[in-house]
Scaffold this motif. Structure first.
Motif, PDB file in Angstrom:
ATOM      1  N   GLU A  56      43.320  49.294  25.032  1.00 53.61           N
ATOM      2  CA  GLU A  56      44.757  49.316  25.279  1.00 53.61           C
ATOM      3  C   GLU A  56      45.535  48.974  24.015  1.00 53.61           C
ATOM      4  OE1 GLU A  56      45.604  48.747  29.941  1.00 53.61           O
ATOM      5  OE2 GLU A  56      45.947  46.994  28.684  1.00 53.61           O
TER       6      GLU A  56
ATOM      7  N   MET B 278      47.141  55.021  36.406  1.00 53.46           N
ATOM      8  CA  MET B 278      48.213  56.001  36.248  1.00 53.46           C
ATOM      9  C   MET B 278      47.657  57.400  36.497  1.00 53.46           C
ATOM     10  SD  MET B 278      50.596  53.870  35.082  1.00 53.46           S
ATOM     11  CE  MET B 278      51.840  54.873  34.269  1.00 53.46           C
TER      12      MET B 278
ATOM     13  N   ALA C  20      41.588  61.501  34.236  1.00 57.02           N
ATOM     14  CA  ALA C  20      40.414  61.263  33.401  1.00 57.02           C
ATOM     15  C   ALA C  20      39.270  60.714  34.249  1.00 57.02           C
ATOM     16  CB  ALA C  20      40.763  60.313  32.252  1.00 57.02           C
TER      17      ALA C  20
ATOM     18  N   GLU D 295      49.731  56.879  29.215  1.00 60.50           N
ATOM     19  CA  GLU D 295      50.807  57.344  30.084  1.00 60.50           C
ATOM     20  C   GLU D 295      51.894  56.276  30.210  1.00 60.50           C
ATOM     21  OE1 GLU D 295      49.620  59.094  33.791  1.00 60.50           O
ATOM     22  OE2 GLU D 295      51.580  58.737  34.702  1.00 60.50           O
ATOM     23  N   GLU D 296      51.445  55.035  30.343  1.00 65.31           N
ATOM     24  CA  GLU D 296      52.405  53.937  30.488  1.00 65.31           C
ATOM     25  C   GLU D 296      53.352  53.831  29.298  1.00 65.31           C
ATOM     26  OE1 GLU D 296      50.894  50.125  33.097  1.00 65.31           O
ATOM     27  OE2 GLU D 296      50.021  50.488  31.153  1.00 65.31           O
TER      28      GLU D 296
ATOM     29  N   ALA E  78      43.655  56.271  28.785  1.00 62.10           N
ATOM     30  CA  ALA E  78      44.552  57.310  29.309  1.00 62.10           C
ATOM     31  C   ALA E  78      45.642  56.680  30.179  1.00 62.10           C
ATOM     32  CB  ALA E  78      43.760  58.348  30.104  1.00 62.10           C
ATOM     33  N   ASP E  79      45.255  55.698  31.003  1.00 65.00           N
ATOM     34  CA  ASP E  79      46.238  54.943  31.797  1.00 65.00           C
ATOM     35  C   ASP E  79      47.325  54.377  30.895  1.00 65.00           C
ATOM     36  OD1 ASP E  79      45.106  55.138  34.339  1.00 65.00           O
ATOM     37  OD2 ASP E  79      43.949  53.279  34.157  1.00 65.00           O
ATOM     38  N   ARG E  80      46.858  53.676  29.873  1.00 64.28           N
ATOM     39  CA  ARG E  80      47.801  52.990  29.002  1.00 64.28           C
ATOM     40  C   ARG E  80      48.679  53.992  28.243  1.00 64.28           C
ATOM     41  NH1 ARG E  80      50.975  48.842  28.758  1.00 64.28           N
ATOM     42  NH2 ARG E  80      51.541  48.268  26.648  1.00 64.28           N
TER      43      ARG E  80
ATOM     44  N   VAL F 158      40.154  50.834  36.487  1.00 64.24           N
ATOM     45  CA  VAL F 158      40.877  51.820  35.688  1.00 64.24           C
ATOM     46  C   VAL F 158      41.368  52.936  36.613  1.00 64.24           C
ATOM     47  CG1 VAL F 158      39.671  51.286  33.559  1.00 64.24           C
ATOM     48  CG2 VAL F 158      38.737  53.015  35.105  1.00 64.24           C
TER      49      VAL F 158
ATOM     50  N   GLY G 290      37.662  55.377  28.369  1.00 64.76           N
ATOM     51  CA  GLY G 290      38.562  56.517  28.202  1.00 64.76           C
ATOM     52  C   GLY G 290      39.639  56.538  29.268  1.00 64.76           C
ATOM     53  N   VAL G 291      39.256  56.249  30.502  1.00 61.55           N
ATOM     54  CA  VAL G 291      40.221  56.227  31.600  1.00 61.55           C
ATOM     55  C   VAL G 291      41.264  55.133  31.353  1.00 61.55           C
ATOM     56  CG1 VAL G 291      40.531  55.819  34.066  1.00 61.55           C
ATOM     57  CG2 VAL G 291      38.550  57.127  33.261  1.00 61.55           C
ATOM     58  N   MET G 292      40.790  53.963  30.953  1.00 60.50           N
ATOM     59  CA  MET G 292      41.720  52.862  30.712  1.00 60.50           C
ATOM     60  C   MET G 292      42.731  53.220  29.612  1.00 60.50           C
ATOM     61  SD  MET G 292      40.905  48.940  29.686  1.00 60.50           S
ATOM     62  CE  MET G 292      40.556  48.409  31.361  1.00 60.50           C
TER      63      MET G 292
END
Lengths: 702, 702
Positions: free
Chosen positions: A440, B249, B255, A324-325, A320-322, B246, A316-318
């Protein structure tokens, strides 16, 4: 009557010139595929040495054909093609695909031969696909006018039209699509694009109602205007256009130049222009297929909020990172939704966004379904991703849950299942649910849905092109336009420019300074001197008569010393402009796309950071606002270090006005630089202007 | 005696507390796997209700065990774990893995229970893996101390040690590794890391000579010092460490915070520090495996030149694009190599880099082999990629060519085969050649090889840590350090600082101005006022007595008005410093990694562009040079718009000196800001200094 291009992609009769009975040969492979895969139109092999081929009548010549074919396949040596094209033309052939290589890709002689061939085809009104191409497949009607390896196995038809400038790479991409069960209704390789190109062919097949998504692979843009027509038509039809184009970086562009033999336009311009017209760009072949797959399967989201349901907090974190990117929001859930999730989930789950449903759901299937549906109920969430992994023991229950979830969801919902059991992927595909293989990649696919949704909304809400009074624009001579005239032209076009006047004598300069009533800058004025400060041709902030007089003389002396041959028109006198934000604004004529407007951070920033945005002219204020939104210097516009914010609307107005004027000037304007444009409390004002006219540069037509 | 951690990962006896005879249960799964997959050590199930379990003696209690086990597996409800740990300790157990959840991840009560459990384990010197973890696999010795789904199928051993903080995502990654035939010698899930963490376990398994590559998945760094120890040990052993983390961002970090319950440190700091110590960062699970696969299979390149051989010009362009993006060169071939390629290739091939061998090679296998070997002969090329697609009809010949090519090549060479026949992938894997599925992914893998090669060269060439005279540093009180004292401390540490003096009266200020003999700035000095200019506490460029006197009074008046409670020490007098490049330099104590030095573009750039670079202190000048190399403002240092270049070496010297001083000050320095540092022809000089002391902040130990 059907258009010639429709006859090309969907022929009712196909002649194969120089057909071979040996199925392994380039001239035998189309025949093999047409026969084996059940093409229902007429197949006319032509070969003087046979009367029959694999049960078909074989004709001794083009002239001997029973009727004019819709399509002729030509796979002869290059030197034999021209005569064949003429014969085909005489026989009334509607269209041609030429596999043969040895043309434009092989130097000057090849280019000449190619031009002759195209001229012959055009004389007879036959569109020609190729040469130096693998041909194409229309998988709906089993048209196999190709020798691509892709045709060697099953070529499932489906909602995606794929057109590729590259044969080998295109074949690989098509094979990857097949691997994931993604049907390509059309597979077309355009080769040298000597006559019809990427956009022409895509414009033809996108009209097929069975096609939902246009996917393309590009190495260069030969006809920018046609590409824009295609983009607009796709918006009109509501069908997304996804493109991968190589040559994004300098190294790639260099490789592309050596590969395609033509210098690609600046990639940043391509990137900006296609986005302006709602095209989605995929960075590579995997992303192209991920995006096409999502776009073919899902409804469009009404906003950019992503909801994520996982059984792994980390995944989930990964994601969310993507998100935003790539410009998606991952909004926190509303209190009401959170409360519903808390009631649903086990204590160690996470009732937010991402929501972590944990592995618990294998015992309670409704847990997953209800969590996802609840998350999608959130008003700020517009598209969902469900992330799973492995679960070989629970294929049936999960397929059922996911099918039900996607059926009940009123918003698009993608499934990402890492290391998924093959059976699950197959079963989900059967009910129209694509499975993404990595988090991703699922986010990128969701972003494509969001981007297409945004483009469609923009398209539907677009303002009718304002009816501008067609002004009679002056016809200017080639070369650099004198500053005072340039400024006057721009002011007429509604672009705020700092006042400037030309002094032709020392006394005149003094008089102008008096008239302006404040400190002035002096600048040498000569169309032969473009880098004025480099030769000591600029003096700033002069505010007394002696300084003006000395300055006037020294500027002329510097010009005489550094540029003895330059014709000097005089010295510009310009009152000092002010503004705490510095921009550069420019226009240039792009070989592919016509007039391109640029805005960027000024001063040191433009050189150090290359912080610039491009758009194709003309465009309206909303598009200009998106340009400013792309600049990293955005914070400067909104005020930093105690400086006030500037009015973005006034800058947008300047950019939109400039874009309209630039579009009108397309047949004569080569380049314009406003550097700097200073922006202060009273809005932007262009301070310096270099305008270059060049006619007859065969600008792209609009 | 073997260390307790070695006993953990390679136990000769395993006790399973609360073992279940039902293989489907969490407490039955390890037993199932140990039995079925042939663990050769002793297995001691413990369950009071049985005397025998699947043919093994079952013990009624821990006390009843025949000997002290190397490892105990605990899969009991959380409330029963503490007592069990104590019993295990009393029985002399060497190490424990705790699957149970309901500890630190479940709020305050869980945290307290976790702390008690860890205290108990430590009392008996038993390292504890978990709790809330899936356990681990040592695939060499068939140790299955796990209930991960990954163990449900074959878990081939191999040269990669994979340690993951996430259970579910880690399981997925392991399954992906299996899908591509990549053997994981170790698979370890660390869960809550209440006792031993990621770095401890990786430090243990990396010593195994069968392990060539360390691959990890992180969600946060609990022990930065241990991670750095790990990175250094990996360099010493010549084994690459590849990490995915992770929370890159803001959205991901948010998250992550909700997922792991602890705020992650700034990702930019993590990213910089791990690179500083030669760690390779993978952005996602696919890249992690791509990189690990290449690193396990290939020798290291001696430079960053990439050679590309394709049968598709377009694929070559895409790879060249990506190479530039990740900092690899795609150098043109030398004339000698070009000549050899021209002689080899068909006329329509491209004899450059990328070299396009076209599809011709299926008829002439040696064409591909010789093209690749010739390309790799180029002195500027250090690693190669061969790109192919499909070719189902030519599997055997291609496998043979590629095997021969890789065998003969003296430089690393990767194979990218898009939509490859499964048979080909299998056959190449059998001879140790990994097949990458996409061009960009192969380039990323090649970049990992290059990065590890560079890190190894840096490690081998590292200067011995200079023996600095251990100075007796003053012990400063907590709070803001007075400017004059702060500047003096920094000057003692070799950091060039602009002179500054404190005036305690108007006359004193005038005297100091006379002494400096040039224009000065006046600044309020009070440890209670950190934002001096916001309260009118700064006046610049005063150069006559009246101005000094008025200025002095007005600054004090402003301070009294805006900060009536602030104790004012006086007014700083500082001669104007000059320099045309503005930097910011800072130090902060990071919760994970200790003292971190930052350098960035100064002025407006730092706020607008966030153009900053970080490193962990201390570091040498070469590392400082790499910091400067990361700044986008690099062009400013080298001179733009007619400004001269500045001396990077002097800036590097400042940064390295500061880093050494910061490391020495770790137990008391909280934060330091030098803003601006002005750089002119005479080198850099720190103009303003805010130094904050805070002891007892439990800094990371080194």
């Amino acid at each position: 009557m059907r258009s010639a291009l429709t006859c090309l992609v969907n022929p009712q009769s196909i002649a194969i010139v120089g057909a071979s009975s040996q199925f392994g040969k380039v001239s035998g492979r189309p025949l093999k595929h047409l026969l084996e895969k059940g093409y229902r139109g007429k197949i006319w092999p032509i070969n003087p040495r046979y009367t029959e081929m694999h049960g078909l009548t074989c004709y001794t010549s083009i002239a001997a054909l029973p009727d004019a074919p819709d399509l002729a396949i030509v796979a002869l040596p290059a030197q034999d093609v021209l005569a064949t094209i003429r014969e085909l033309g005489r026989r009334g052939t509607r269209s041609v695909v030429v596999f043969s290589s040895g043309f434009g890709e092989m130097g000057e002689a090849g280019k000449a031969m190619e031009a002759e061939m195209v001229a012959a085809a055009r004389e007879y009104g036959m569109p020609l696909c190729g040469p130096n191409c693998l041909g194409f497949i229309n998988a709906f009607e089993n048209v196999y006018a190709t020798f691509s390896q892709y045709a060697d196995r099953e070529t499932q038809s489906g909602p995606i039209a794929f057109v590729t400038q590259s044969g080998a790479f295109g074949t690989a991409i098509a094979a990857l699509a097949r691997q994931r069960g993604l049907g390509l209704g059309y597979f077309i390789n355009t080769g040298n694009e000597a006559d019809v190109g990427f956009a022409d062919l895509m414009l033809t097949v996108i009209e097929d109602p069975r096609i939902k998504v246009a996917a393309g692979y590009l190495e260069g843009v030969r006809d920018g205007e046609a590409l824009i027509r295609l983009a607009k038509r796709c918006q009109e039809l509501g069908k997304p256009l996804v493109l991968t184009k190589v040559g994004r970086m300098a190294a790639g562009a260099r490789a592309a130049a050596s590969h395609t033999g033509s210098m690609a336009g600046e990639d940043a311009v391509f990137d900006a222009v296609i986005r302006q017209y709602g095209v989605i760009r995929a960075r590579n072949e995997e992303q192209l297929l991920d995006m096409a797959q999502a776009l073919a399967a899902c409804p469009l989201p009404h906003g950019n909020g992503l909801g994520i349901a996982t059984q792994s907090g980390g995944a989930g974190v990964m994601m969310a990172d993507r998100a935003e990117e790539v410009g998606l929001a991952v909004p926190p859930v509303t209190d009401a939704i959170r409360k519903r999730l808390v009631d649903l989930l086990p204590a160690f789950g996470a009732a937010g966004n991402p929501v972590d449903v944990t592995g618990q759901f294998v015992g309670e299937p409704e847990l997953l379904r209800e969590s996802v549906l609840t998350l999608l109920d959130d008003p700020n969430i517009h598209v969902g991703i469900v992330w799973l992994q492995l679960m070989h023991a629970y294929v049936d229950v999960l397929v059922e849950i996911l099918t039900e979830t996607c059926r009940k969801a009123t918003k698009p919902c993608l499934v990402c299942w890492v290391a998924a059991p093959e059976e699950a992927v197959r079963k989900l595909a059967a009910v129209g649910i694509p499975v993404f293989q990595a988090g991703e990649r699922a986010v990128d696919a969701a972003a494509a849905l969001v981007r297409h949704g945004e483009a469609q909304r923009r398209w539907q809400q677009r303002a009718p092109q304002a009816a501008h009074a067609v002004r009679t624009l002056p016809r200017l001579p080639d070369g650099v336009v004198p500053s005072v005239q340039g400024v006057s032209l721009l002011k007429d076009a509604g672009i705020p420019m700092a006042p400037v006047a030309l002094a032709t004598s020392e006394d005149h300069a003094v008089a102008l300074w008096h008239k302006f009533g404040k400190g002035v800058a002096l600048k040498i004025e000569s169309t032969a001197i473009t880098h004025k400060s480099d030769i000591g041709g600029v003096l700033l902030n002069l505010n007394d008569e002696a300084a003006i007089r000395t300055g006037y003389r020294s500027i002329l002396a510097n010009a005489a010393r550094h540029c003895p041959d330059a014709k000097v028109d005089g010295v510009l006198v310009q009152p000092l402009a002010s503004g705490h934000v510095e921009l550069v604004v420019g226009v240039k004529r792009d070989p592919s796309f016509g007039m391109i407007v640029m805005v960027g951070s000024g001063g040191v920033l433009v050189e150090v950071m290359r912080d610039v945005a491009f758009r194709r002219a003309p465009f309206a204020e909303d598009e200009a606002a998106r340009m400013l939104g792309e600049l990293r210097m955005g914070a400067l516009l909104d005020g930093v270090r105690g400086k006030p914010a500037v009015d973005r609307a006034q800058i947008c107005n300047l950019l939109a006005s400039l874009s309209r004027w630039a579009a009108e000037m397309e047949d004569q304007l080569e380049e314009l630089d406003l550097n700097p444009v200073l922006v202060g409390p009273d809005g932007p004002v262009g301070v310096d202007c270099v305008m270059v006219i060049r006619h007859d540069a065969s600008p792209a037509k609009r």
